[in-house]
Design an enzyme around this catalytic site. Structure first.
Site, mmCIF file in Angstrom:
data_model
loop_
_atom_site.group_PDB
_atom_site.id
_atom_site.type_symbol
_atom_site.label_atom_id
_atom_site.label_comp_id
_atom_site.label_asym_id
_atom_site.label_seq_id
_atom_site.Cartn_x
_atom_site.Cartn_y
_atom_site.Cartn_z
ATOM 1 N N LYS A 1 -21.843 -16.798 6.397
ATOM 2 C CA LYS A 1 -22.406 -17.412 7.490
ATOM 3 C C LYS A 1 -23.769 -18.390 6.669
ATOM 4 O O LYS A 1 -23.835 -19.534 7.164
ATOM 5 C CB LYS A 1 -23.021 -16.466 8.568
ATOM 6 C CG LYS A 1 -22.199 -15.694 9.429
ATOM 7 C CD LYS A 1 -21.726 -16.613 10.531
ATOM 8 C CE LYS A 1 -20.357 -16.289 11.249
ATOM 9 N NZ LYS A 1 -20.137 -14.929 11.455
ATOM 10 N N LYS B 1 -0.077 -16.630 11.322
ATOM 11 C CA LYS B 1 -0.095 -15.830 12.557
ATOM 12 C C LYS B 1 -0.622 -16.885 13.626
ATOM 13 O O LYS B 1 -1.454 -17.655 13.301
ATOM 14 C CB LYS B 1 -0.859 -14.572 12.274
ATOM 15 C CG LYS B 1 -1.936 -14.425 11.850
ATOM 16 C CD LYS B 1 -2.695 -13.225 11.803
ATOM 17 C CE LYS B 1 -4.173 -13.290 11.620
ATOM 18 N NZ LYS B 1 -4.540 -11.888 11.954
ATOM 19 N N LYS C 1 -6.385 -19.245 17.251
ATOM 20 C CA LYS C 1 -6.843 -20.579 17.748
ATOM 21 C C LYS C 1 -7.450 -21.422 16.905
ATOM 22 O O LYS C 1 -7.763 -22.646 16.911
ATOM 23 C CB LYS C 1 -7.812 -20.361 18.958
ATOM 24 C CG LYS C 1 -8.839 -19.523 18.591
ATOM 25 C CD LYS C 1 -9.752 -18.966 19.950
ATOM 26 C CE LYS C 1 -10.438 -17.608 20.019
ATOM 27 N NZ LYS C 1 -10.023 -17.007 21.266
#
Ligand code: TRP
Length: 332
Positions: free
Chosen positions: A113, A196, A199
């Site tokens: 992050k 896989k 989104k």
């Protein structure tokens, strides 16, 4: 089988797709029959990225709707919003008193992050693992169904729990373990011919549980294919294998065999395969679409589920917190 106390947080990040369904979600639905489950929407955690007030409730609500539509049952599991359980925050405060800067800074997700977003390195982000530990420990959970990416957080939860127990010479917290589904996980491929379903792979890659039939048809007709087999019984390239994997999930074995046979004889027409896949996908997702629309349109029902979940969660959380406050030394 031993009845476990299971706890898991769901990040309110957009709509669920088929990959989510065959991943965690279907296992949550199974677990609620066998264990004492606490499932919550992590709408405190989501503040680390500063959502707007409109988004905050809307996103939490949507994910709740979709989990319910997929089979989470408020009569079996305790289903609630994290922000309806402020007891978590008190425990978070206590745990933070024994969470050290060095260990928090070493957490992989934190470092990621910081790299991605150097202008928003806030204390909530740093203490994400203590909040997650509080979520779990407030229910004295013994099992936590999480993916690989959360294992470090779970390890820290054990560290914090053990440290607390040691410090107060108590056995307040059990040390929670990951709940692994192992072989039961079905990996669902996406439509763009690579890995896989997800989104982050771009708009057309995933089939969402609330996609309209038209959207599903469009995405599937656009799925990546090659120019077709040229030799009998040829091995399928990844993008074709992926379409067959999806077909296996939503179509009958006869249908799969039919197209497999055509492929092996070099007579397959991908357009036909996709049309069939699209129709079977539309049929497979129909009950989800219906339930999502039903639940989403019934604010009273949703509210009653949230209230019920909140009551049950708080009752349990208060017990833990009373015990915690007592061992810490509060006498009020
Ligand atoms: N960190 C989890 C994720 O990103 C979500 C989460 C928050 C969670 N609190 C939790 C998961 C407690 C399990 C238990 O997916």
């Amino acid at each position: 089988m031993k009845r476990e106390i299971v706890c898991s947080g769901i990040r309110p990040t957009g709509n669920l797709h088929l990959g989510n369904y065959f991943g965690a979600l279907r296992n949550f639905v199974k677990m609620q029959d066998e264990h004492d489950c606490y499932f919550f929407v992590a709408d405190y955690h989501s503040l680390t990225t500063h959502p707007t007030p409109d988004n905050l409730y809307g996103n939490a609500r949507q994910i709740l709707v979709e989990y319910l539509a997929a089979g989470l049952d408020p009569n079996k599991a305790t289903i609630y919003l994290q922000s309806d359980l402020p007891e978590t925050i008190e425990l978070y405060l206590f745990l933070n008193m024994n969470a050290y800067l060095g260990e928090l800074e070493r957490v992989t997700s934190f470092k990621d992050k910081v790299r991605q977003n150097p202008n928003n390195v806030n204390a909530g982000l740093l203490t994400y693992p203590t909040l997650m530990a509080a979520d779990i420990l407030i229910h004295k959970a013994t099992k936590v169904p999480v993916g690989k990416d959360q294992e470090q957080h779970l390890e820290m939860t054990r560290t914090f729990a053990q440290r607390f127990n040691n410090m107060y010479k108590s056995e307040v917290f059990p040390l929670p373990q990951a709940f692994n589904f192992g072989g039961e996980l079905v990996k669902i491929p996406g439509l763009n011919g690579t890995g896989k379903m997800g989104k982050s792979e771009g708009e057309g890659n995933a089939i969402f549980l609330n996609d309209s039939p038209e959207a599903i048809r469009k995405k599937i007709m656009r799925a990546k294919t090659d120019s077709g087999p040229t030799e009998m019984n040829q091995q399928k390239p990844m993008e074709i294998e992926n379409l067959f994997t999806l077909l296996k999930v939503v179509s009958s074995p006869d249908t799969v065999e039919y197209f497999d046979d055509l492929y092996n004889r070099c007579q397959i027409r991908y357009g036909d395969l996709k049309k069939q896949l699209a129709e079977d996908m539309v049929a497979f997702t129909e009950p989800f679409r219906q339930r999502i629309a039903e639940i989403s349109g019934n604010e009273d029902y949703l509210r009653s589920i949230m209230d019920h979940g909140k009551e049950k969660a708080r009752e349990n959380a208060r017990k833990t917190l009373n015990e915690v406050r007592h061992v810490i030394g509060y006498r009020n």
